[in-house]
Design a protein around this motif. Structure first.
Motif, PDB file in Angstrom:
ATOM      1  N   MET A 207       0.829  -1.212   0.000  1.00  0.00           N
ATOM      2  CA  MET A 207       0.000   0.000   0.000  1.00  0.00           C
ATOM      3  C   MET A 207       0.858   1.254   0.000  1.00  0.00           C
ATOM      4  O   MET A 207       0.610   2.192  -0.744  1.00  0.00           O
ATOM      5  N   GLU A 208       1.875   1.255   0.893  1.00  0.00           N
ATOM      6  CA  GLU A 208       2.684   2.473   1.038  1.00  0.00           C
ATOM      7  C   GLU A 208       3.479   2.761  -0.230  1.00  0.00           C
ATOM      8  O   GLU A 208       3.550   3.895  -0.682  1.00  0.00           O
ATOM      9  N   GLN A 209       4.074   1.703  -0.791  1.00  0.00           N
ATOM     10  CA  GLN A 209       5.001   1.950  -1.897  1.00  0.00           C
ATOM     11  C   GLN A 209       4.302   2.085  -3.251  1.00  0.00           C
ATOM     12  O   GLN A 209       4.785   2.771  -4.134  1.00  0.00           O
ATOM     13  N   SER A 210       3.161   1.428  -3.405  1.00  0.00           N
ATOM     14  CA  SER A 210       2.445   1.565  -4.685  1.00  0.00           C
ATOM     15  C   SER A 210       1.545   2.797  -4.671  1.00  0.00           C
ATOM     16  O   SER A 210       1.219   3.341  -5.721  1.00  0.00           O
ATOM     17  N   GLY A 211       1.137   3.207  -3.461  1.00  0.00           N
ATOM     18  CA  GLY A 211       0.201   4.335  -3.357  1.00  0.00           C
ATOM     19  C   GLY A 211      -1.193   3.969  -3.844  1.00  0.00           C
ATOM     20  O   GLY A 211      -2.053   4.830  -3.981  1.00  0.00           O
ATOM     21  N   LYS A 212      -1.411   2.669  -4.095  1.00  0.00           N
ATOM     22  CA  LYS A 212      -2.710   2.256  -4.673  1.00  0.00           C
ATOM     23  C   LYS A 212      -3.748   1.968  -3.590  1.00  0.00           C
ATOM     24  O   LYS A 212      -3.403   1.671  -2.444  1.00  0.00           O
ATOM     25  N   HIS A 213      -5.006   2.004  -3.991  1.00  0.00           N
ATOM     26  CA  HIS A 213      -6.110   1.675  -3.086  1.00  0.00           C
ATOM     27  C   HIS A 213      -6.096   0.159  -2.829  1.00  0.00           C
ATOM     28  O   HIS A 213      -5.788  -0.619  -3.750  1.00  0.00           O
ATOM     29  N   PRO A 214      -6.455  -0.272  -1.599  1.00  0.00           N
ATOM     30  CA  PRO A 214      -6.418  -1.724  -1.330  1.00  0.00           C
ATOM     31  C   PRO A 214      -7.318  -2.547  -2.250  1.00  0.00           C
ATOM     32  O   PRO A 214      -6.990  -3.699  -2.572  1.00  0.00           O
ATOM     33  N   GLU A 216      -7.798  -2.147  -5.388  1.00  0.00           N
ATOM     34  CA  GLU A 216      -7.072  -2.381  -6.646  1.00  0.00           C
ATOM     35  C   GLU A 216      -5.992  -3.460  -6.430  1.00  0.00           C
ATOM     36  O   GLU A 216      -5.835  -4.378  -7.240  1.00  0.00           O
ATOM     37  N   LEU A 217      -5.281  -3.351  -5.305  1.00  0.00           N
ATOM     38  CA  LEU A 217      -4.223  -4.328  -5.015  1.00  0.00           C
ATOM     39  C   LEU A 217      -4.816  -5.717  -4.820  1.00  0.00           C
ATOM     40  O   LEU A 217      -4.255  -6.727  -5.259  1.00  0.00           O
ATOM     41  N   LYS A 218      -5.973  -5.754  -4.156  1.00  0.00           N
ATOM     42  CA  LYS A 218      -6.645  -7.033  -3.899  1.00  0.00           C
ATOM     43  C   LYS A 218      -6.956  -7.740  -5.220  1.00  0.00           C
ATOM     44  O   LYS A 218      -6.779  -8.951  -5.345  1.00  0.00           O
ATOM     45  N   GLN A 220      -5.292  -7.440  -7.954  1.00  0.00           N
ATOM     46  CA  GLN A 220      -4.031  -7.920  -8.559  1.00  0.00           C
ATOM     47  C   GLN A 220      -3.655  -9.296  -7.993  1.00  0.00           C
ATOM     48  O   GLN A 220      -2.947 -10.063  -8.631  1.00  0.00           O
TER      49      GLN A 220
END
Ligand SMILES: NC(=O)c1ccc[n+]([C@@H]2O[C@H](COP(=O)([O-])OP(=O)(O)OC[C@H]3O[C@@H](n4cnc5c(N)ncnc54)[C@H](OP(=O)(O)O)[C@@H]3O)[C@@H](O)[C@H]2O)c1
Length: 264
Positions: A207-214, A216-218, A220
């Motif tokens: 989260m911190e390093q991509s700056g993306k919303h969770p 969106e990461l979920k 991926q």
């Protein structure tokens, strides 16, 4: 600066350990053995009476439970507080209430979480037009190195208690549940703890390093028809998400209740 700490419990001692790095400390707790042992640990002086701690400190940290505030105030009546800072970590004790008890002092209300004990706290500091610039600067410098410090209006403090002050406890239950899950799936408790903690750190780094919303990461992590989405379906069916929202709301309402019951 001379700092007096009233209440050497969980939070008082976390703050005192931090303050001890750069300031001289006077420690008071109603249990003599507690204040003496703690004074020896941090290199401070144990006051034998609360009045002594109030009169000697330039800044007085109030870290007793909200229910003990009234008796504390009656015990220290008559001590001049002009020019002193009263720093309160107490849940429910509003700035207005504290000012009515300590009219001569500069009153600063903060709401920390226990992460402050490991330099990873989140602390809300209440904005107040009566605070002098010099007081605000002292507080900023005192709190430096304890984690994230945010000045905010007082009407955000009960929400901060839910999200962060108590919130850290909710996160711990989630971690505990994952560790139990790992044991259920055949890891020993030590391995499961290690895996879960690293997984958590990985999620935070993502989260911190991509700056993306969770969300969106979920996605991926979720292959179509794969393992993650199968688990996520059960999370939704079990109401995990709404359970978390209701937990935070129940905590917020309890904080509001405590504030109301303590008065202004
Ligand atoms: N713990 C947290 O994570 C957290 C987070 C945010 C805010 N806070 C706030 O921090 C404050 C302290 O919480 P805590 O968890 O540190 O409580 P705690 O561990 O119970 O510590 C309070 C200490 O103060 C002593 N005490 C009570 N009344 C006193 C008095 N009149 N004079 C001197 N000592 C007295 C208590 O003695 P007894 O044991 O005999 O009562 C205890 O040793 C609370 O107002 C709480 O709302 C705590």
């Amino acid at each position: 600066m001379k700092i007096s700490v009233i209440g050497c419990g969980v939070m008082g001692s976390a703050f005192a350990r931090h303050f001890a790095k750069d300031h001289s400390l006077i420690l008071y707790d109603r249990h003599p053995e507690k204040r003496e042992a703690f004074a020896a640990e941090v290199g401070g002086v144990a006051a034998s009476q609360m009045k002594e701690a109030f009169s000697q400190g330039d800044l007085i940290l109030l870290s007793v439970k909200p229910k003990d505030l009234k008796s504390l105030v009656s015990e220290m009546k008559g001590i001049p507080l002009k020019g002193k800072i009263i720093l309160s970590v107490m849940t429910g004790a509003s700035v207005q209430l504290l000012k009515s008890y300590f009219p001569e002092a500069q009153v600063v209300r903060i709401m920390p979480n226990l992460g402050v004990a490991y330099q990873r706290g989140v602390t809300g500091i209440v904005e107040d037009p009566d605070l002098l610039e010099v007081t605000k600067k002292s507080i900023d410098s005192l709190m430096q190195g304890m984690g994230l410090n945010l000045w905010m209006p007082e009407n955000k403090i009960d929400a901060l208690i839910a999200l962060s002050g108590s919130g850290i406890g909710f996160v711990l239950v989630m971690i505990e549940s994952m560790i139990d899950g790992g044991v259920f799936l055949g890891f020993n408790a030590k391995q499961s703890r290690e895996i879960v903690l690293e997984t958590l750190k990985g999620a935070v780094a993502l989260m911190e390093q991509s700056g993306k919303h969770p969300a969106e990461l979920k996605l991926q992590i979720s292959s179509p028809g794969g393992t993650t989405i199968a688990g996520l379906k059960v999370m939704e069916e079990s109401g995990v998400r709404s359970g978390i929202l209701s937990t935070l709301n129940a905590c917020y309402e309890k904080a509001l209740n405590i504030t109301t019951s303590m008065g202004t």
